[in-house]
Design a protein around this motif. Structure first.
Motif, PDB file in Angstrom:
ATOM      1  N   PRO A   1       0.835  -1.216   0.000  1.00 22.36           N
ATOM      2  CA  PRO A   1       0.000   0.000   0.000  1.00 22.36           C
ATOM      3  C   PRO A   1       0.864   1.259   0.000  1.00 22.36           C
ATOM      4  CG  PRO A   1      -0.004  -1.045   2.164  1.00 22.36           C
ATOM      5  CD  PRO A   1       0.788  -1.933   1.270  1.00 22.36           C
ATOM      6  N   GLU A   2       1.553   1.422  -1.110  1.00 19.59           N
ATOM      7  CA  GLU A   2       2.403   2.600  -1.244  1.00 19.59           C
ATOM      8  C   GLU A   2       1.604   3.862  -0.935  1.00 19.59           C
ATOM      9  OE1 GLU A   2       5.401   3.569  -1.806  1.00 19.59           O
ATOM     10  OE2 GLU A   2       6.250   1.539  -1.778  1.00 19.59           O
ATOM     11  N   LYS A   3       2.135   4.628  -0.047  1.00 19.80           N
ATOM     12  CA  LYS A   3       1.435   5.873   0.300  1.00 19.80           C
ATOM     13  C   LYS A   3       1.564   6.839  -0.867  1.00 19.80           C
ATOM     14  CE  LYS A   3      -0.951   8.272   3.182  1.00 19.80           C
ATOM     15  NZ  LYS A   3      -2.271   7.827   3.631  1.00 19.80           N
ATOM     16  N   ARG A   4       0.593   6.745  -1.717  1.00 23.39           N
ATOM     17  CA  ARG A   4       0.648   7.571  -2.910  1.00 23.39           C
ATOM     18  C   ARG A   4      -0.244   8.786  -2.683  1.00 23.39           C
ATOM     19  NH1 ARG A   4       2.210   8.364  -7.514  1.00 23.39           N
ATOM     20  NH2 ARG A   4       1.043   8.281  -9.451  1.00 23.39           N
ATOM     21  N   VAL A   5       0.385   9.924  -2.643  1.00 22.75           N
ATOM     22  CA  VAL A   5      -0.377  11.149  -2.411  1.00 22.75           C
ATOM     23  C   VAL A   5      -1.162  11.514  -3.647  1.00 22.75           C
ATOM     24  CG1 VAL A   5       0.492  12.583  -0.567  1.00 22.75           C
ATOM     25  CG2 VAL A   5       1.955  12.030  -2.502  1.00 22.75           C
ATOM     26  N   ARG A   6      -2.298  12.002  -3.414  1.00 24.90           N
ATOM     27  CA  ARG A   6      -3.130  12.417  -4.551  1.00 24.90           C
ATOM     28  C   ARG A   6      -2.892  13.882  -4.816  1.00 24.90           C
ATOM     29  NH1 ARG A   6      -8.374  10.423  -5.784  1.00 24.90           N
ATOM     30  NH2 ARG A   6      -8.250   8.171  -5.827  1.00 24.90           N
ATOM     31  N   ASP A   7      -2.103  14.117  -5.812  1.00 23.65           N
ATOM     32  CA  ASP A   7      -1.722  15.501  -6.086  1.00 23.65           C
ATOM     33  C   ASP A   7      -1.499  15.633  -7.580  1.00 23.65           C
ATOM     34  OD1 ASP A   7      -0.520  17.889  -6.505  1.00 23.65           O
ATOM     35  OD2 ASP A   7       0.801  17.761  -4.770  1.00 23.65           O
ATOM     36  N   ARG A   8      -2.473  16.212  -8.204  1.00 19.75           N
ATOM     37  CA  ARG A   8      -2.408  16.277  -9.659  1.00 19.75           C
ATOM     38  C   ARG A   8      -1.154  16.986 -10.157  1.00 19.75           C
ATOM     39  NH1 ARG A   8      -6.882  17.751 -14.104  1.00 19.75           N
ATOM     40  NH2 ARG A   8      -5.459  18.406 -15.753  1.00 19.75           N
ATOM     41  N   GLY A   9      -0.850  18.100  -9.544  1.00 22.93           N
ATOM     42  CA  GLY A   9       0.340  18.836  -9.960  1.00 22.93           C
ATOM     43  C   GLY A   9       1.588  17.987  -9.889  1.00 22.93           C
ATOM     44  N   ALA A  10       1.721  17.286  -8.782  1.00 19.77           N
ATOM     45  CA  ALA A  10       2.908  16.445  -8.616  1.00 19.77           C
ATOM     46  C   ALA A  10       2.936  15.341  -9.664  1.00 19.77           C
ATOM     47  CB  ALA A  10       2.908  15.847  -7.216  1.00 19.77           C
ATOM     48  N   THR A  11       1.778  14.767  -9.929  1.00 22.28           N
ATOM     49  CA  THR A  11       1.726  13.694 -10.921  1.00 22.28           C
ATOM     50  C   THR A  11       2.105  14.218 -12.299  1.00 22.28           C
ATOM     51  OG1 THR A  11      -0.078  12.762  -9.615  1.00 22.28           O
ATOM     52  CG2 THR A  11       0.294  11.860 -11.803  1.00 22.28           C
ATOM     53  N   GLU A  12       1.583  15.356 -12.621  1.00 24.21           N
ATOM     54  CA  GLU A  12       1.925  15.938 -13.924  1.00 24.21           C
ATOM     55  C   GLU A  12       3.433  16.133 -14.037  1.00 24.21           C
ATOM     56  OE1 GLU A  12      -0.205  19.527 -14.562  1.00 24.21           O
ATOM     57  OE2 GLU A  12      -2.132  18.549 -14.910  1.00 24.21           O
ATOM     58  N   LYS A  13       4.008  16.672 -12.994  1.00 24.05           N
ATOM     59  CA  LYS A  13       5.459  16.889 -13.024  1.00 24.05           C
ATOM     60  C   LYS A  13       6.200  15.561 -13.141  1.00 24.05           C
ATOM     61  CE  LYS A  13       7.132  20.910 -11.345  1.00 24.05           C
ATOM     62  NZ  LYS A  13       8.012  21.650 -10.447  1.00 24.05           N
ATOM     63  N   ALA A  14       5.712  14.572 -12.408  1.00 25.84           N
ATOM     64  CA  ALA A  14       6.367  13.269 -12.453  1.00 25.84           C
ATOM     65  C   ALA A  14       6.327  12.698 -13.865  1.00 25.84           C
ATOM     66  CB  ALA A  14       5.695  12.314 -11.472  1.00 25.84           C
ATOM     67  N   ILE A  15       5.190  12.859 -14.511  1.00 26.44           N
ATOM     68  CA  ILE A  15       5.063  12.351 -15.877  1.00 26.44           C
ATOM     69  C   ILE A  15       6.040  13.063 -16.802  1.00 26.44           C
ATOM     70  CG2 ILE A  15       3.525  12.264 -17.857  1.00 26.44           C
ATOM     71  CD1 ILE A  15       1.211  11.808 -15.932  1.00 26.44           C
ATOM     72  N   LEU A  16       6.055  14.376 -16.696  1.00 26.10           N
ATOM     73  CA  LEU A  16       6.942  15.148 -17.563  1.00 26.10           C
ATOM     74  C   LEU A  16       8.392  14.761 -17.331  1.00 26.10           C
ATOM     75  CD1 LEU A  16       7.108  17.335 -19.685  1.00 26.10           C
ATOM     76  CD2 LEU A  16       7.221  19.045 -17.874  1.00 26.10           C
ATOM     77  N   LYS A  17       8.730  14.646 -16.073  1.00 27.72           N
ATOM     78  CA  LYS A  17      10.102  14.280 -15.738  1.00 27.72           C
ATOM     79  C   LYS A  17      10.455  12.895 -16.287  1.00 27.72           C
ATOM     80  CE  LYS A  17      13.027  13.510 -11.668  1.00 27.72           C
ATOM     81  NZ  LYS A  17      12.994  13.373 -10.199  1.00 27.72           N
ATOM     82  N   ALA A  18       9.527  11.969 -16.092  1.00 35.27           N
ATOM     83  CA  ALA A  18       9.758  10.613 -16.591  1.00 35.27           C
ATOM     84  C   ALA A  18       9.935  10.628 -18.108  1.00 35.27           C
ATOM     85  CB  ALA A  18       8.592   9.714 -16.206  1.00 35.27           C
TER      86      ALA A  18
END
Lengths: 220, 220
Positions: free
Chosen positions: B19-36
């Motif tokens: 149960p990875e503590k995955r924060v729900r944060d759209r901004g962070a996810t967007e950045k993560a995608i871009l970075k990836a």
DNA sequence: CCGATTTGTCACTCATCGGTGAGTAACAAC
DNA sequence: GTTGTTACTCACCGATGAGTGACAAATCGG
């Protein structure tokens, strides 16, 4: 665990609608495959270059590519073999009636010849693009064949002309070749390079003039 | 090893082993995608660049890429947006304590700076390779952003220095840029270019020296 | 003529791709 | 609580990729 070999095969003699009289000739098929591969690579680039595409284009089954060439690698190797004679085939030997008195004269002429030759050989263009995009065994073979051919050609054309002292000719020539290759690739892909349009004959005249000036600048 | 279609997952709320503590944060996810996406492009090249790969690398579902960026195109566009500031970020403004008296001084310095900058930016290298290998809308966008940034940078650095008369600076500079780009791409792919080894620092010194000589030759 | 080899075709597996529809989990307001 | 929205995941689709084994048909050696 899969298909039981004895079970299937309803009736073997199923009537093929129109069995086109296809001659069975291994040599011809091999040539057809090689030709198809080269054409495909030249037209589509390495992106869509695969067993299936080649087989489709050659009008035969991909199994034959495995059989006759041992797969894509072998096929690419066969293409590379042809590449050894590229410069010889594409670039005229004679000096076009000019007297090449200096190394600068020579390199100016060779630069322009190389530019021309590359400009109207889509296959080699694609291969060069491939060379700078990937680093697989396949590409390395192609690249090696090409650069070796290029080097011996350069050496042979040099004849008895001696390059200027104190100049690293290998490095300078490598940069010149790099410039020409990238110019042609850029043009071929997007019609321009670093803001310089490269579509019309006039555009290319400007590029050629600039190239000449650069060669003259470094080799006098 | 992945999902077996026959296995029935009783309720969609499949038990996540960790149960990875995955924060729900759209901004962070967007950045993560871009970075990836950028990392993936830099490391793997455009060959294996796709929705699935990016999502896998970003550790999220590909659906999010569609939602947040409208697919690969949008994602590439976002990458292109970053590219506008590349030169500014990567290349120092100051003249390194030198006095740039002539246009030749300037171009010599800029050439070397550009070479350096390109040499240690794998992402931009891949993009340049992409530019000469494909001609899709995606690539065209990237290419345009990059060449525009490059042009304005060149213009800004020029300052009040006037180029020599009678020389087609646009064409000559395009060829110089082409040379540098191809040199770096070749080196990056195969460790050499047209017979010139490009691996060690010593190799690069030779290349830089030759480049300087060429620039000096044409711009005095 | 017969049997063996060569030549070519077909049918299949397995993996991965881009793309989509439908669902669940967190959270905020009421 | 309940409701609604937002953030996120999952399961699947059709297409296509490389690669393989089995088999039909033409050809050849005798």
């Amino acid at each position: 665990m899969l298909n039981d070999p004895m079970v299937l095969t309803p009736i073997a003699g199923a009537p093929r609608a129109e069995p086109e009289k296809r001659v069975r000739d291994r040599g011809a098929t091999e040539k057809a495959i090689l030709k198809a591969a080269k054409a495909l690579l030249a037209e589509e680039g390495f992106q869509n270059f695969g067993i299936n595409a080649v087989a489709r284009r050659a009008g035969c089954d991909k199994q034959l590519i495995y059989r006759y060439y041992g797969g894509l690698n072998g096929l690419v190797e066969a293409i590379g073999a042809d590449l050894g004679t590229w410069v010889k085939d594409k670039i005229p030997e004679d000096t076009g009636g000019m007297f090449l008195l200096t190394y600068g004269d020579l390199m100016e002429r060779l630069s322009l010849l190389f530019l021309e030759a590359l400009r109207d050989d889509p296959l080699v263009r694609r291969i060069v693009a491939w060379e700078v995009s990937e680093n697989t065994e396949q590409v390395r073979r192609l690249s090696e064949a090409r650069s070796k051919a290029l080097a011996t050609w350069l050496e042979r054309m040099r004849g008895s002309l001696t390059p200027p002292k104190g100049v690293d000719v290998v490095a300078v020539n490598a940069i010149l070749i790099a410039a020409i290759q990238h110019l042609v690739l850029s043009a071929s892909a997007g019609g321009q390079c670093a803001g310089l349009a490269l579509k019309t004959a006039k555009d290319w005249d400007k590029a050629a003039t600039a190239l000449k000036r650069i060669v003259r600048g470094v080799y006098g």
